[in-house]
Design an enzyme around this catalytic site. Structure first.
Site, PDB file in Angstrom:
ATOM      1  N   LYS A 150      38.779  49.502  30.580  1.00 28.04           N
ATOM      2  CA  LYS A 150      39.962  48.945  29.909  1.00 28.04           C
ATOM      3  C   LYS A 150      39.914  49.029  28.385  1.00 28.04           C
ATOM      4  O   LYS A 150      40.938  48.886  27.729  1.00 28.04           O
ATOM      5  CB  LYS A 150      40.145  47.468  30.293  1.00 28.04           C
ATOM      6  CG  LYS A 150      40.519  47.251  31.723  1.00 28.04           C
ATOM      7  CD  LYS A 150      40.945  45.809  31.932  1.00 28.04           C
ATOM      8  CE  LYS A 150      41.228  45.484  33.370  1.00 28.04           C
ATOM      9  NZ  LYS A 150      41.146  44.042  33.615  1.00 28.04           N
ATOM     10  N   LYS A 205      42.412  48.330  44.851  1.00 33.41           N
ATOM     11  CA  LYS A 205      42.336  46.877  45.036  1.00 33.41           C
ATOM     12  C   LYS A 205      43.730  46.262  44.903  1.00 33.41           C
ATOM     13  O   LYS A 205      44.506  46.682  44.047  1.00 33.41           O
ATOM     14  CB  LYS A 205      41.407  46.319  43.943  1.00 33.41           C
ATOM     15  CG  LYS A 205      41.081  44.853  44.076  1.00 33.41           C
ATOM     16  CD  LYS A 205      40.238  44.375  42.899  1.00 33.41           C
ATOM     17  CE  LYS A 205      41.106  44.068  41.700  1.00 33.41           C
ATOM     18  NZ  LYS A 205      40.424  43.312  40.647  1.00 33.41           N
ATOM     19  N   LYS A 264      46.591  41.189  40.979  1.00 32.01           N
ATOM     20  CA  LYS A 264      47.683  40.322  40.532  1.00 32.01           C
ATOM     21  C   LYS A 264      48.347  40.844  39.267  1.00 32.01           C
ATOM     22  O   LYS A 264      49.453  40.459  38.947  1.00 32.01           O
ATOM     23  CB  LYS A 264      47.199  38.883  40.335  1.00 32.01           C
ATOM     24  CG  LYS A 264      46.196  38.670  39.222  1.00 32.01           C
ATOM     25  CD  LYS A 264      45.986  37.180  38.979  1.00 32.01           C
ATOM     26  CE  LYS A 264      44.536  36.773  38.993  1.00 32.01           C
ATOM     27  NZ  LYS A 264      43.694  37.409  37.975  1.00 32.01           N
TER      28      LYS A 264
HETATM   29  P1  TYM Z   1      40.255  37.473  38.665  1.00 31.99           P
HETATM   30  O1  TYM Z   1      41.174  36.531  38.002  1.00 31.99           O
HETATM   31  O2  TYM Z   1      40.501  38.935  38.465  1.00 31.99           O
HETATM   32  O3  TYM Z   1      40.223  37.205  40.211  1.00 31.99           O
HETATM   33  C1  TYM Z   1      40.005  35.895  40.714  1.00 31.99           C
HETATM   34  C2  TYM Z   1      39.161  35.958  41.959  1.00 31.99           C
HETATM   35  O4  TYM Z   1      39.811  36.694  42.992  1.00 31.99           O
HETATM   36  C3  TYM Z   1      38.961  37.731  43.470  1.00 31.99           C
HETATM   37  N1  TYM Z   1      39.801  38.885  43.832  1.00 31.99           N
HETATM   38  C4  TYM Z   1      39.779  39.507  45.022  1.00 31.99           C
HETATM   39  N2  TYM Z   1      39.034  39.282  46.128  1.00 31.99           N
HETATM   40  C5  TYM Z   1      39.264  40.099  47.199  1.00 31.99           C
HETATM   41  N3  TYM Z   1      40.184  41.103  47.180  1.00 31.99           N
HETATM   42  C6  TYM Z   1      40.941  41.357  46.099  1.00 31.99           C
HETATM   43  N4  TYM Z   1      41.844  42.311  46.100  1.00 31.99           N
HETATM   44  C7  TYM Z   1      40.742  40.534  44.947  1.00 31.99           C
HETATM   45  N5  TYM Z   1      41.319  40.503  43.714  1.00 31.99           N
HETATM   46  C8  TYM Z   1      40.714  39.500  43.043  1.00 31.99           C
HETATM   47  C9  TYM Z   1      38.051  38.059  42.295  1.00 31.99           C
HETATM   48  O5  TYM Z   1      36.857  38.696  42.716  1.00 31.99           O
HETATM   49  C10 TYM Z   1      37.805  36.681  41.723  1.00 31.99           C
HETATM   50  O6  TYM Z   1      36.797  36.001  42.456  1.00 31.99           O
HETATM   51  N6  TYM Z   1      36.245  37.387  35.669  1.00 31.99           N
HETATM   52  C11 TYM Z   1      36.956  36.672  36.716  1.00 31.99           C
HETATM   53  C12 TYM Z   1      37.366  35.265  36.318  1.00 31.99           C
HETATM   54  C13 TYM Z   1      36.232  34.422  35.862  1.00 31.99           C
HETATM   55  C14 TYM Z   1      35.173  33.910  36.684  1.00 31.99           C
HETATM   56  C15 TYM Z   1      34.339  33.148  35.800  1.00 31.99           C
HETATM   57  C16 TYM Z   1      34.853  34.019  38.044  1.00 31.99           C
HETATM   58  C17 TYM Z   1      36.029  33.979  34.602  1.00 31.99           C
HETATM   59  N7  TYM Z   1      34.893  33.210  34.561  1.00 31.99           N
HETATM   60  C18 TYM Z   1      33.204  32.514  36.271  1.00 31.99           C
HETATM   61  C19 TYM Z   1      33.689  33.360  38.504  1.00 31.99           C
HETATM   62  C20 TYM Z   1      32.886  32.622  37.617  1.00 31.99           C
HETATM   63  C21 TYM Z   1      38.207  37.457  37.061  1.00 31.99           C
HETATM   64  O7  TYM Z   1      38.672  38.250  36.292  1.00 31.99           O
HETATM   65  O8  TYM Z   1      38.750  37.126  38.267  1.00 31.99           O
END
Ligand code: TYM
Length: 321
Positions: free
Chosen positions: A104, A185, A188
């Protein structure tokens, strides 16, 4: 064992978010937050960020355990404070290898500095509460791995301070795919009306139609085969995740795709509809949501204080008394 996890308010939450993360935010001693600071690492619109923060927080409250701690990341300053300390524990080399940054931001002059340091803030999120599990989808593996490396390094250099956390993966549904492009994937951040993305708050009839339109292949044979039949395999994984089944076993029960899709739509709705009902109850009572988030914030501030203090002292900040 307790858990910590976050979701970025960068779009309306999807079935992927729910199956990979949200529905596993059930630990009554867990810490679950809206990662709004992380949502600012890419271009953002302030009003939309605020709206999505509220929607995401309300969904977390609707999905989680009533005793769990749900809060908004920016309201607990310890995340940023520890994030800085961890920037002083991380190397440019390792951050440059992060896939998210490479895809990105690298080589683009207008990349926000915070996109580069994103993993340090995320490591802070993960380490701040002394929890040992991180329920996430598999796109977060590299970030959790980095948090572990940073914790191990910190403990070695400055003394035993952090618990080194484990990834907590679901059996299936660690990466739900887009229903129209089953090699990608489900995300959102795709445009709001992308028909391959199931949004948790869309009307049930829209969701059912999206499942029925899912891309499969022309063979009409239901078989679990991730590389040969990505569309059908994705549907089987969704079905397995929603019914606590095994995708390979489930495949044996079907003669054709129509039948499979009908069952997937029923199973998805049986998971989403109770969540939508709970969401509606909360969304109609903003004062209660505010009070729950304020209580979550206060618990998170209190729970994060000891580790922040230990890390600060261990690194030699303060005046040495
Ligand atoms: P984010 O906001 O992209 O996604 C939130 C959570 O949803 C899961 N996820 C999925 N799981 C299965 N299939 C999919 N298609 C799918 N799309 C998203 C992601 O794996 C995630 O668990 N960096 C993180 C946010 C974050 C975080 C943290 C997570 C910030 N600090 C500390 C855990 C611990 C993120 O961008 O998730």
């Amino acid at each position: 064992m307790t858990s910590v996890s976050g979701i970025m308010p960068t779009g309306r939450l999807t079935l992927g978010n729910h199956l990979g993360a949200l529905r596993r935010f059930t630990d009554p001693h867990g810490f679950y937050f809206v990662a709004n600071l992380h949502a600012m690492t890419m271009r953002h619109v302030p009003r939309r960020l605020a709206e999505l923060t509220r929607e995401t927080a309300t969904l977390m409250l609707a999905a989680g355990s009533p005793e769990g701690t749900v809060f908004v990341q920016s309201e607990v300053p310890a995340h940023v404070q520890l994030g800085y300390l961890l920037e002083c524990t991380s190397y440019v080399g390792e951050l440059s290898r992060m896939i998210q940054y490479k895809e990105k931001g690298r080589d683009k002059p207008m990349t926000r500095v915070s996109l580069f340091t994103y993993p340090c803030l995320m490591a802070a999120d993960i380490l701040l509460y002394g929890t040992d599990r991180v329920p996430v989808g598999d796109d977060q593996d590299q970030h959790v791995e980095l948090a572990r490396d940073v914790a191990i390094r910190f403990n070695r250099e400055y003394g035993e301070t952090f618990v080194v956390p484990e990834l907590a993966k679901a059996a299936y549904a660690t990466r739900i795919k887009d229903l129209q492009t089953p090699t990608a994937k489900m995300s959102k951040s795709d445009v709001d009306d992308a028909i391959g993305t199931i949004r948790l708050l869309d009307p049930p009839d829209v969701i059912r139609r999206q499942v029925m339109k899912a891309v499969t292949d022309s063979e009409n044979v239901v078989r679990y085969d991730p590389s040969g039949k990505p569309g059908v395999t994705n549907l089987l994984e969704i079905l397995a995740a929603c019914t606590d089944g095994d995708p390979e076993e489930l495949a044996k029960g079907y003669q054709g795709y129509g039948e499979l899709k009908t069952d997937v739509a029923d199973a998805v709705l049986s998971v989403i509809e109770p969540l939508q009902r709970q969401y509606a109850v909360l969304a109609s009572d903003p004062a209660t949501v505010d009070a729950m988030l304020a209580a979550g914030r206060d618990r998170a501030i209190e729970a994060s204080a000891p580790l922040l203090r230990s890390a600060t002292t261990a690194m030699g900040l303060g005046t040495g008394r």
